[in-house]
Design an enzyme around this catalytic site. Structure first.
Site, PDB file in Angstrom:
ATOM      1  N   CYS A   1       0.939  -1.320  -0.113  1.00 17.67           N
ATOM      2  CA  CYS A   1       0.019   0.003   0.058  1.00 17.67           C
ATOM      3  C   CYS A   1       0.944   1.358  -0.002  1.00 17.67           C
ATOM      4  O   CYS A   1       1.656   1.416   0.800  1.00 17.67           O
ATOM      5  CB  CYS A   1      -0.785  -0.031   1.166  1.00 17.67           C
ATOM      6  SG  CYS A   1      -2.205   1.414   1.275  1.00 17.67           S
TER       7      CYS A   1
ATOM      8  N   LYS B   1       2.133  -9.511  -0.298  1.00 12.38           N
ATOM      9  CA  LYS B   1       1.830  -8.713  -1.481  1.00 12.38           C
ATOM     10  C   LYS B   1       2.591  -7.358  -1.545  1.00 12.38           C
ATOM     11  O   LYS B   1       2.763  -6.779  -0.371  1.00 12.38           O
ATOM     12  CB  LYS B   1       0.239  -8.378  -1.568  1.00 12.38           C
ATOM     13  CG  LYS B   1      -0.245  -7.225  -2.509  1.00 12.38           C
ATOM     14  CD  LYS B   1      -0.716  -7.503  -3.762  1.00 12.38           C
ATOM     15  CE  LYS B   1      -0.975  -6.293  -4.617  1.00 12.38           C
ATOM     16  NZ  LYS B   1      -1.977  -5.460  -3.881  1.00 12.38           N
TER      17      LYS B   1
ATOM     18  N   ASP C   1      -2.651  -2.983 -13.790  1.00 11.46           N
ATOM     19  CA  ASP C   1      -3.100  -2.578 -15.102  1.00 11.46           C
ATOM     20  C   ASP C   1      -3.803  -3.639 -15.900  1.00 11.46           C
ATOM     21  O   ASP C   1      -4.004  -3.498 -17.194  1.00 11.46           O
ATOM     22  CB  ASP C   1      -2.080  -1.724 -15.897  1.00 11.46           C
ATOM     23  CG  ASP C   1      -1.486  -0.730 -15.073  1.00 11.46           C
ATOM     24  OD1 ASP C   1      -2.138  -0.158 -14.397  1.00 11.46           O
ATOM     25  OD2 ASP C   1      -0.452  -0.002 -15.736  1.00 11.46           O
TER      26      ASP C   1
ATOM     27  N   GLY D   1      -7.220  -5.918 -10.300  1.00  9.69           N
ATOM     28  CA  GLY D   1      -7.859  -5.147  -9.084  1.00  9.69           C
ATOM     29  C   GLY D   1      -8.838  -4.261  -9.427  1.00  9.69           C
ATOM     30  O   GLY D   1     -10.062  -4.657  -9.541  1.00  9.69           O
TER      31      GLY D   1
HETATM   32  C1  LIG Z   1      -9.205   1.629  -3.987  1.00  9.67           C
HETATM   33  C2  LIG Z   1      -8.187   0.574  -3.731  1.00  9.67           C
HETATM   34  C3  LIG Z   1      -8.124   0.124  -2.726  1.00  9.67           C
HETATM   35  C4  LIG Z   1      -6.790  -1.066  -2.583  1.00  9.67           C
HETATM   36  N1  LIG Z   1      -6.865  -1.658  -1.416  1.00  9.67           N
HETATM   37  C5  LIG Z   1      -5.743  -2.540  -1.326  1.00  9.67           C
HETATM   38  C6  LIG Z   1      -5.802  -3.562  -0.200  1.00  9.67           C
HETATM   39  O1  LIG Z   1      -6.507  -3.258   0.912  1.00  9.67           O
HETATM   40  N2  LIG Z   1      -4.758  -4.372  -0.364  1.00  9.67           N
HETATM   41  C7  LIG Z   1      -3.945  -4.864  -1.423  1.00  9.67           C
HETATM   42  O2  LIG Z   1      -3.141  -5.539  -1.478  1.00  9.67           O
HETATM   43  N3  LIG Z   1      -4.021  -3.932  -2.461  1.00  9.67           N
HETATM   44  C8  LIG Z   1      -4.958  -2.893  -2.480  1.00  9.67           C
HETATM   45  N4  LIG Z   1      -5.014  -2.032  -3.582  1.00  9.67           N
HETATM   46  C9  LIG Z   1      -4.037  -2.274  -4.715  1.00  9.67           C
HETATM   47  C10 LIG Z   1      -4.726  -3.271  -5.739  1.00  9.67           C
HETATM   48  O3  LIG Z   1      -4.966  -4.548  -5.148  1.00  9.67           O
HETATM   49  C11 LIG Z   1      -3.529  -3.542  -6.868  1.00  9.67           C
HETATM   50  O4  LIG Z   1      -2.387  -3.847  -6.482  1.00  9.67           O
HETATM   51  C12 LIG Z   1      -3.429  -2.265  -7.667  1.00  9.67           C
HETATM   52  O5  LIG Z   1      -4.702  -1.561  -7.983  1.00  9.67           O
HETATM   53  C13 LIG Z   1      -2.814  -2.536  -9.144  1.00  9.67           C
HETATM   54  O6  LIG Z   1      -3.725  -3.553  -9.866  1.00  9.67           O
HETATM   55  P1  LIG Z   1      -4.810  -3.070 -10.782  1.00  9.67           P
HETATM   56  O7  LIG Z   1      -4.051  -2.186 -11.841  1.00  9.67           O
HETATM   57  O8  LIG Z   1      -5.406  -4.459 -11.474  1.00  9.67           O
HETATM   58  O9  LIG Z   1      -5.815  -2.378 -10.057  1.00  9.67           O
HETATM   59  C14 LIG Z   1      -6.028  -1.331  -3.678  1.00  9.67           C
HETATM   60  C15 LIG Z   1      -6.236  -0.426  -4.797  1.00  9.67           C
HETATM   61  C16 LIG Z   1      -7.295   0.475  -5.032  1.00  9.67           C
HETATM   62  C17 LIG Z   1      -7.206   1.216  -6.211  1.00  9.67           C
END
Ligand SMILES: Cc1cc2nc3c(=O)[nH]c(=O)nc-3n(C[C@H](O)[C@H](O)[C@H](O)COP(=O)(O)O)c2cc1C
Length: 310
Positions: free
Chosen positions: A84, A123, A188, A210
């Site tokens: 995070c 993670k 992404d 995500g």
């Molecule tokens: C609103 C929001 C909340 C998130 N909360 C978490 C979380 O609680 N734990 C976590 O491992 N990643 C969290 N992430 C990160 C996502 O799991 C992911 O790593 C990130 O968005 C990149 O992947 P994506 O491009 O598929 O979204 C969060 C992302 C967003 C946008």
């Protein structure tokens, strides 16, 4: 994802084919202090398995306490969030803030692994900043202290969510001959096509999706279909409305009507993406404060757009 992957939404994702689910991240300090909201976030149902409870923190004592508390829920694994980037977390040395101090990251991970009776996974991100992306080394070191899988978001802490995820280093971690635990890639992935292309290109053991799941749990089904050589199903409007209503109902049960109405707002654009002239409905959905009104609006959306579909 915080305020997204709560129980009702995870159950929907499972129904549409998500293989592994993880809770929202939960503060170890809050768990150790028995904060009600954090305790509720650990709750899950049997059908969600395999499921991990994700914790964050940077204090050994609180992390160990959190592991003990989380284990009582009997999840399949504990996931540590070292990814995070937001200030209130990373600024205190938790999440990807720990990437400033890799020895501490390794030490705390070992403490969690040693305290846990179930598998521990991590993670994380590529590193702290553009000039520090030691993920290949980090992954080895975390494997050496006993984690059972690693998920890597292809950005640095400094990048937050900006720029493009760089998967090349994720590929390097996977291709490192010393790595034997599963390596999952993240960042992404916004279509079934991209999921499969990146899985094949970088050889990872799995992919985390995500943001593209927000209001779009269907992406899991569509990705699996494509993986099996089938054409991904186009989800009809009646199914989308049905799932959206189910989501709202589940969220209401979990969080109460007021919170649910508010928290659902971020999902409508996803559920109804691509509908022509949807904007006025969206505006009403995200401003209404009445449950019955939202249900009526969803029924109207169904009526109008199923006519267009036919
Ligand atoms: C609103 C929001 C909340 C998130 N909360 C978490 C979380 O609680 N734990 C976590 O491992 N990643 C969290 N992430 C990160 C996502 O799991 C992911 O790593 C990130 O968005 C990149 O992947 P994506 O491009 O598929 O979204 C969060 C992302 C967003 C946008």
């Amino acid at each position: 994802m915080e305020a997204i992957t709560n129980k009702p939404f995870r159950k929907i994702c499972k129904k549409y084919g998500a293989d592994i689910l993880v809770t929202e991240f939960i503060s170890s300090e809050a768990l150790a202090r028995d904060v009600k909201d954090s305790v509720i976030k650990m709750g899950f149902e049997e059908i969600e398995r395999p499921l991990g409870i994700q914790i964050f923190g940077n204090n050994a004592e609180a992390l160990v306490k959190a592991v003990r508390i989380a284990e009582k829920e009997n999840p399949d694994f504990i996931d540590i969030n070292w990814g995070c980037p937001v200030k209130k977390v990373a600024g205190k040395g938790s999440g990807s803030g720990i990437m400033n101090d890799i020895p501490k990251m390794v030490e705390l991970t070992k403490i969690v692994v040693d305290a846990s009776n179930i598998p521990v996974t991590v993670k994380t991100r590529l590193g702290y900043s553009e000039d520090s992306k030691p993920i290949v080394d980090i992954a080895e070191r975390l494997q050496d202290v006993g984690i059972q899988a690693i998920s890597i978001h292809g950005r640095t802490r400094a990048q937050m969510y900006k720029g493009e995820a760089d998967w090349s280093l994720i590929g390097e971690v996977k291709n490192n001959k010393r790595m034997h635990i599963p390596v999952f890639g993240n960042g992404d992935i916004d279509s079934p096509e991209k999921a499969i292309e990146f899985k094949n290109r970088y050889g990872v053991d799995g992919i985390l999706i995500g943001r593209a799941t927000i209001g779009n749990p269907f992406i899991f089904q569509q990705t699996k279909e494509l993986l099996e050589g089938k054409t991904p199903t186009i989800i009809p409007i009646n199914e989308k409305v049905e799932v959206c209503k189910l989501h709202l109902e589940g969220l209401t049960e979990l969080r109460g009507e007021r919170n649910a109405i508010f928290e659902m707002r971020k999902n409508y654009s996803g559920y109804f993406k691509g509908l022509v002239n949807f904007k006025p409905y969206r505006l009403q959905l995200v401003t209404s404060t009445l449950y019955s009104e939202i249900q009526n609006l969803l029924d109207q959306v169904l009526d109008i757009y199923s006519e267009q579909e036919n």
